[in-house]
Design an enzyme around this catalytic site. Structure first.
Site, mmCIF file in Angstrom:
data_model
loop_
_atom_site.group_PDB
_atom_site.id
_atom_site.type_symbol
_atom_site.label_atom_id
_atom_site.label_comp_id
_atom_site.label_asym_id
_atom_site.label_seq_id
_atom_site.Cartn_x
_atom_site.Cartn_y
_atom_site.Cartn_z
ATOM 1 N N ASP A 19 0.842 -1.192 0.000
ATOM 2 C CA ASP A 19 0.000 0.000 0.000
ATOM 3 C C ASP A 19 0.880 1.246 0.000
ATOM 4 O O ASP A 19 2.018 1.212 0.467
ATOM 5 C CB ASP A 19 -0.900 -0.032 1.249
ATOM 6 C CG ASP A 19 -2.114 0.883 1.109
ATOM 7 O OD1 ASP A 19 -2.393 1.333 -0.020
ATOM 8 O OD2 ASP A 19 -2.774 1.139 2.126
ATOM 9 N N HIS A 36 2.307 3.752 -8.958
ATOM 10 C CA HIS A 36 2.047 2.348 -9.294
ATOM 11 C C HIS A 36 3.194 1.775 -10.116
ATOM 12 O O HIS A 36 3.600 0.630 -9.945
ATOM 13 C CB HIS A 36 0.739 2.209 -10.064
ATOM 14 C CG HIS A 36 -0.474 2.588 -9.256
ATOM 15 N ND1 HIS A 36 -0.655 2.163 -7.967
ATOM 16 C CD2 HIS A 36 -1.554 3.361 -9.547
ATOM 17 C CE1 HIS A 36 -1.801 2.637 -7.492
ATOM 18 N NE2 HIS A 36 -2.360 3.383 -8.436
ATOM 19 N N LEU A 130 11.053 -20.128 -5.054
ATOM 20 C CA LEU A 130 9.949 -19.371 -4.462
ATOM 21 C C LEU A 130 8.659 -19.518 -5.270
ATOM 22 O O LEU A 130 8.691 -19.487 -6.502
ATOM 23 C CB LEU A 130 10.351 -17.886 -4.428
ATOM 24 C CG LEU A 130 9.268 -16.868 -4.071
ATOM 25 C CD1 LEU A 130 9.022 -16.847 -2.574
ATOM 26 C CD2 LEU A 130 9.663 -15.466 -4.537
HETATM 27 C C1 IPE Z 1 -5.266 -2.754 -0.389
HETATM 28 O O1 IPE Z 1 -4.973 -1.445 -0.550
HETATM 29 C C2 IPE Z 1 -5.411 -3.412 -1.729
HETATM 30 C C3 IPE Z 1 -4.162 -3.641 -2.449
HETATM 31 C C4 IPE Z 1 -2.987 -3.392 -1.995
HETATM 32 C C5 IPE Z 1 -4.317 -4.180 -3.765
HETATM 33 P P1 IPE Z 1 -6.118 -0.333 -0.681
HETATM 34 O O2 IPE Z 1 -5.396 0.951 -0.703
HETATM 35 O O3 IPE Z 1 -7.007 -0.624 -1.827
HETATM 36 O O4 IPE Z 1 -6.943 -0.525 0.645
HETATM 37 P P2 IPE Z 1 -7.763 0.533 1.491
HETATM 38 O O5 IPE Z 1 -8.691 1.217 0.534
HETATM 39 O O6 IPE Z 1 -6.766 1.483 2.071
HETATM 40 O O7 IPE Z 1 -8.434 -0.256 2.551
HETATM 41 C C1 IPE Z 2 -1.486 0.349 -3.451
HETATM 42 O O1 IPE Z 2 -1.297 1.711 -3.413
HETATM 43 C C2 IPE Z 2 -1.681 -0.189 -4.844
HETATM 44 C C3 IPE Z 2 -3.042 -0.622 -5.171
HETATM 45 C C4 IPE Z 2 -4.036 -0.685 -4.335
HETATM 46 C C5 IPE Z 2 -3.304 -0.995 -6.545
HETATM 47 P P1 IPE Z 2 -2.519 2.742 -3.320
HETATM 48 O O2 IPE Z 2 -2.926 3.100 -4.717
HETATM 49 O O3 IPE Z 2 -3.591 2.205 -2.485
HETATM 50 O O4 IPE Z 2 -1.817 3.986 -2.646
HETATM 51 P P2 IPE Z 2 -2.427 4.945 -1.531
HETATM 52 O O5 IPE Z 2 -2.955 4.084 -0.450
HETATM 53 O O6 IPE Z 2 -3.490 5.747 -2.199
HETATM 54 O O7 IPE Z 2 -1.262 5.768 -1.090
HETATM 55 MG MG MG Z 3 -4.077 2.361 -0.543
#
Ligand code: IPE
Ligand code: IPE
Ligand code: MG
Length: 240
Positions: A19, A36, A130
């Site tokens: 995240d 990303h 792995l």
């Molecule tokens: C969790 O992250 C999902 C992935 C890493 C794919 P999100 O950013 O989507 O989760 P929330 O919205 O903070 O719960």
């Molecule tokens: C995680 O990073 C990647 C995916 C959920 C695809 P986020 O896109 O959730 O990044 P934040 O949480 O907004 O910083």
């Molecule tokens: Mg996120």
């Protein structure tokens, strides 16, 4: 080089909620998509590091069933990244003896992405290092719902009787059938929630949360998590 993990238990299965890509980009005044993109580079590096450390299973949350609710632009950009990184990942997997496996409902993706995922699995199936598990269009509730649907169908067809449904039977209908449960779950970017990840499988997993944003995650961060894991008193409901 000094080995910080000398004498430590390497968790057999590490699950990762990667995240913070968006926050990483925002901090730099960049569009979320750049976060990303950088995050994909970090995934590649982490696969190599985990393979070298002797971790047996690494499961990363790449795209959740809820992530479709993001803007059309962001979802589109993520799909393009999948297309590009699936090809790269095949090379990384082959070079590191990594077996790639996918969990989640792939049927919702465009056909070329489904084909790419199938190819990744098929062409790395014989690798013995792995096992790198990618959770895409994955949601714990969705996984359990799909499992229950198939189990109910098998019962209705007389292939199973409801009395014989044990925890092992339920587990065998999940996407993670025949994988061990995660020992350690790492979440980057500080959020203290599961976000619908591996709901069944993390029943006794140790949680580790770091404030590090996913694109900044590196070997040192992974080592820190493993060191913390080694200090945990795992009990599984019993006493020592
Ligand atoms: C969790 O992250 C999902 C992935 C890493 C794919 P999100 O950013 O989507 O989760 P929330 O919205 O903070 O719960
Ligand atoms: C995680 O990073 C990647 C995916 C959920 C695809 P986020 O896109 O959730 O990044 P934040 O949480 O907004 O910083
Ligand atoms: Mg996120």
């Amino acid at each position: 080089m000094e080995n910080k993990l000398e004498g430590m238990v390497i968790p057999r299965h590490v699950a990762l909620i990667l995240d913070g890509n968006g926050r990483w980009a925002k901090k730099r005044g960049l569009p979320r998509t750049m976060g990303h993109k950088e995050g994909c580079v970090t995934v590649e590096k982490t696969v190599e590091i985990a393979a070298r450390m002797g971790i047996e299973y690494l499961t990363v949350y790449g795209f959740s069933t809820e992530n479709w609710n993001r803007s059309k632009e962001e979802v589109g950009a993520l799909m393009q990244l999948f297309r590009y990184y699936m090809v790269r990942l095949l090379k990384v997997a082959k070079a590191n003896n990594v077996r790639v496996r996918m969990i989640g409902d792939r049927t919702r993706f465009d056909q070329d992405i489904i084909d790419g995922l199938n190819k990744l699995e098929a062409e790395t199936a014989a690798n013995t290092g792995l096992t790198f598990v990618i959770a895409v269009n994955y949601g714990g509730r969705d996984e359990i719902t799909r499992a229950v649907r198939r189990l109910a169908a098998d019962c209705a067809a007389g292939k199973r009787s409801p009395e014989q449904v044990t925890e092992q039977v339920v587990a065998s209908y999940l996407d993670t059938a025949d994988m061990p449960d995660p020992d350690l779950l790492i979440r980057t970017s500080g959020e203290l929630r599961l976000s619908n990840y591996l709901l069944w499988q993390v029943a006794y997993t140790e949680f580790y949360v770091t404030d590090c944003l996913w694109p900044d995650f590196d070997q040192e961060e992974l080592e820190r998590a493993i060191i913390a894991y080694n200090k945990r008193d795992r009990r599984f409901g019993g006493v020592k």
